[in-house]
Design a protein around this motif. Structure first.
Motif, PDB file in Angstrom:
ATOM      1  N   HIS A  43      23.539  63.828   8.098  1.00  0.00           N
ATOM      2  CA  HIS A  43      24.915  63.486   8.423  1.00  0.00           C
ATOM      3  C   HIS A  43      25.860  64.278   7.528  1.00  0.00           C
ATOM      4  O   HIS A  43      25.493  64.700   6.418  1.00  0.00           O
ATOM      5  N   LEU A  44      27.061  64.471   8.028  1.00  0.00           N
ATOM      6  CA  LEU A  44      28.060  65.202   7.265  1.00  0.00           C
ATOM      7  C   LEU A  44      28.695  64.333   6.183  1.00  0.00           C
ATOM      8  O   LEU A  44      29.260  64.862   5.219  1.00  0.00           O
TER       9      LEU A  44
ATOM     10  N   ASN B 117      32.828  63.301   2.170  1.00  0.00           N
ATOM     11  CA  ASN B 117      32.518  64.414   3.072  1.00  0.00           C
ATOM     12  C   ASN B 117      31.746  65.471   2.289  1.00  0.00           C
ATOM     13  O   ASN B 117      32.312  66.226   1.492  1.00  0.00           O
TER      14      ASN B 117
ATOM     15  N   SER C  42      30.071  67.943   3.641  1.00  0.00           N
ATOM     16  CA  SER C  42      29.933  69.185   4.412  1.00  0.00           C
ATOM     17  C   SER C  42      31.057  70.159   4.070  1.00  0.00           C
ATOM     18  O   SER C  42      31.906  69.876   3.220  1.00  0.00           O
TER      19      SER C  42
ATOM     20  N   GLN D  41      32.975  71.340   6.631  1.00  0.00           N
ATOM     21  CA  GLN D  41      33.871  71.307   7.785  1.00  0.00           C
ATOM     22  C   GLN D  41      34.675  70.017   7.798  1.00  0.00           C
ATOM     23  O   GLN D  41      34.321  69.031   7.157  1.00  0.00           O
TER      24      GLN D  41
ATOM     25  N   VAL E 176      35.958  66.586   9.186  1.00  0.00           N
ATOM     26  CA  VAL E 176      35.419  65.511  10.018  1.00  0.00           C
ATOM     27  C   VAL E 176      36.581  64.665  10.516  1.00  0.00           C
ATOM     28  O   VAL E 176      37.529  64.385   9.773  1.00  0.00           O
TER      29      VAL E 176
ATOM     30  N   TYR F  41      32.010  58.742  13.186  1.00  0.00           N
ATOM     31  CA  TYR F  41      32.919  59.878  13.022  1.00  0.00           C
ATOM     32  C   TYR F  41      32.645  60.920  14.105  1.00  0.00           C
ATOM     33  O   TYR F  41      31.652  60.846  14.852  1.00  0.00           O
ATOM     34  N   THR F  42      33.512  61.896  14.180  1.00  0.00           N
ATOM     35  CA  THR F  42      33.394  62.983  15.148  1.00  0.00           C
ATOM     36  C   THR F  42      33.361  64.310  14.401  1.00  0.00           C
ATOM     37  O   THR F  42      34.210  64.552  13.523  1.00  0.00           O
ATOM     38  N   THR F  43      32.395  65.146  14.728  1.00  0.00           N
ATOM     39  CA  THR F  43      32.270  66.435  14.050  1.00  0.00           C
ATOM     40  C   THR F  43      33.324  67.410  14.559  1.00  0.00           C
ATOM     41  O   THR F  43      34.070  67.140  15.498  1.00  0.00           O
ATOM     42  N   HIS F  44      33.359  68.563  13.891  1.00  0.00           N
ATOM     43  CA  HIS F  44      34.315  69.615  14.275  1.00  0.00           C
ATOM     44  C   HIS F  44      34.060  70.111  15.696  1.00  0.00           C
ATOM     45  O   HIS F  44      34.973  70.617  16.364  1.00  0.00           O
TER      46      HIS F  44
ATOM     47  N   GLU G 110      31.084  66.287  18.520  1.00  0.00           N
ATOM     48  CA  GLU G 110      29.928  65.405  18.607  1.00  0.00           C
ATOM     49  C   GLU G 110      30.211  64.100  17.850  1.00  0.00           C
ATOM     50  O   GLU G 110      30.656  64.110  16.710  1.00  0.00           O
TER      51      GLU G 110
END
Length: 417
Positions: free
Chosen positions: A10-11, A88, A90, A92, A94, A150-153, A156
């Protein structure tokens, strides 16, 4: 204890930590009397111990603070606080991050989240923080469920959650005893005395801030836990109201029926709900806990169909001289009675008047005051006995012995009972 689902990349990273204050260092004092073999050795060692409190070396709590090394114990009535952080990890951005915290107990599921709205976006190396609080009202297993969606960049939608299990323990052992009393010589009858035994079953001392009784609607309560000292009352437990681990303390309360219910014997007879105890304490560095018991119930007093009590009787009477008493006869049944009064003499007590006289009809819950005259032929402390009531409707007889006691003295001598 943390229980994780199947691992998935997960991010976001979720961290949960219980918020607790530092605790005071506790030691087990070893004491002895000065006449014992060690003499003042143990006392001197405790005075030299840097962890003890000056002037109160025998108190288990010391002056030093210790940071919590584990999750610790949670007790019923305390406030559970937890810090939740979503980071976060990652590189990117989120979007639409929603953090939800629920507490699952054996009977219900509670939402503890401060906000149910989603965060629009979370930059890399940034975090979302939240602090939750909950007053624990159930014992047993509790599970803190923290869920993150959550929603990715790339659009998804992902979701994960973690479970944190902990036990809620019982801090106090409360036992109650009831004593039914009758104040026959006053207008207020049916006093109830409540003894509450409270034991500290935790591993640290408690400061008992308040132990009070909230009576039911029919009673007024008087606390009997203070001793009058000048204008103010002093607690029977002293100024330092500490309760050491496994120590027990007794509290005493007197409940009296309110005036509007005092004369209703049938109503008071059926009252079993007395009230509930409200207990407030502090532990460690002022952390407060509170418990309220369920409604306390006693065994209803059994007066039978007819209750005979005394409204007036002299403390001392003269030998072989008539004296007056006033009896109160109450119909505690649910039917109307037609009563006949019979007076039977005993060896020392002689009734003056006509035996077998009609008292008339007495409706349910009603009472009548009956003045009677008698004399004693024996000196000393004498028991008044020998009254008999008969309900002519059902041909049922009620006998009353040892109604009261009276001190009989001879007016010509100084000898008293």
């Amino acid at each position: 204890m943390e229980v994780n689902q199947a691992k998935q990349e997960h991010l976001l990273a979720l961290k949960v930590m219980r918020l607790t204050k530092p605790t005071l260092f506790t030691n087990l004092p070893v004491t002895c009397e000065d006449r014992d073999l060690p003499g003042d050795l143990f006392g001197q060692l405790m005075k030299d111990d840097p962890s003890t409190i000056r002037g109160a070396e025998a108190l288990m709590l010391g002056e030093m603070l210790t940071l919590p090394q584990n999750f610790g114990n949670i007790f019923l009535g305390e406030t559970f606080s937890s810090y939740i952080s979503v980071h976060n990890d990652s590189t990117q951005v989120v979007k639409d991050i929603l953090v939800k915290a629920d507490l699952q107990t054996s009977s219900q599921r509670l939402n503890l989240s401060a906000s149910n709205s989603a965060v629009a976006d979370l930059q890399p190396e940034r975090c979302i923080d939240d602090v939750i609080h909950h007053e624990v009202k159930e014992i047993g297993t509790h599970i803190l469920v923290c869920a993150v969606s959550y929603t990715t960049h790339y659009g998804e939608k992902l979701y994960f959650r973690k479970f944190f299990k902990f036990q809620v323990l019982k801090p106090l052992d409360v036992k109650t005893k009831f004593y039914n009393a009758e104040s026959d010589l006053s207008s207020v009858t049916d006093e109830v005395f409540l003894e509450a035994q409270i034991q500290n079953i935790t591993t640290s001392p408690m400061f008992m801030e308040k132990v009070s009784l909230e009576p039911s609607l029919m009673y007024n309560v008087t606390e009997l836990n203070t001793v009058s000292s000048g204008d103010e009352g002093e607690s029977t437990f002293g100024k330092m109201s500490y309760l050491q681990p496994m120590d027990t303390r007794q509290y005493l309360y007197c409940l009296k029926p309110k005036p509007e219910y005092a004369e209703k014997a049938g109503v008071i007879k059926g009252v079993t709900v007395i009230g509930k105890l409200d207990i407030v304490w502090k532990t460690n560095l002022g952390e407060r806990g509170r418990l309220q018991t369920s409604q306390l119930q006693r065994m209803a007093p059994g007066y039978g169909d007819i209750r005979l009590s005394l409204e007036m009787i002299p403390d001392t009477v003269n030998l072989e001289e008539p004296f007056d008493i006033t009896c109160k006869i109450t119909n505690c049944s649910e039917r109307t009675m037609d009563l006949v009064l019979e007076m039977c003499n005993t060896r020392s007590i002689h009734w003056c008047g006509v035996s077998g006289r009609q008292l008339g009809k007495l409706s349910p819950g009603a009472f009548l005051s009956l003045p009677l005259t008698l004399l004693s032929s024996v000196q000393g402390l004498q028991s008044i006995s020998g009254l008999r009531l008969t309900d002519t409707f059902l041909k049922r007889t009620y006998e009353y012995d040892d109604i009261a006691q009276v001190c009989v003295v001879c007016p010509y001598t100084s000898n008293e009972c």
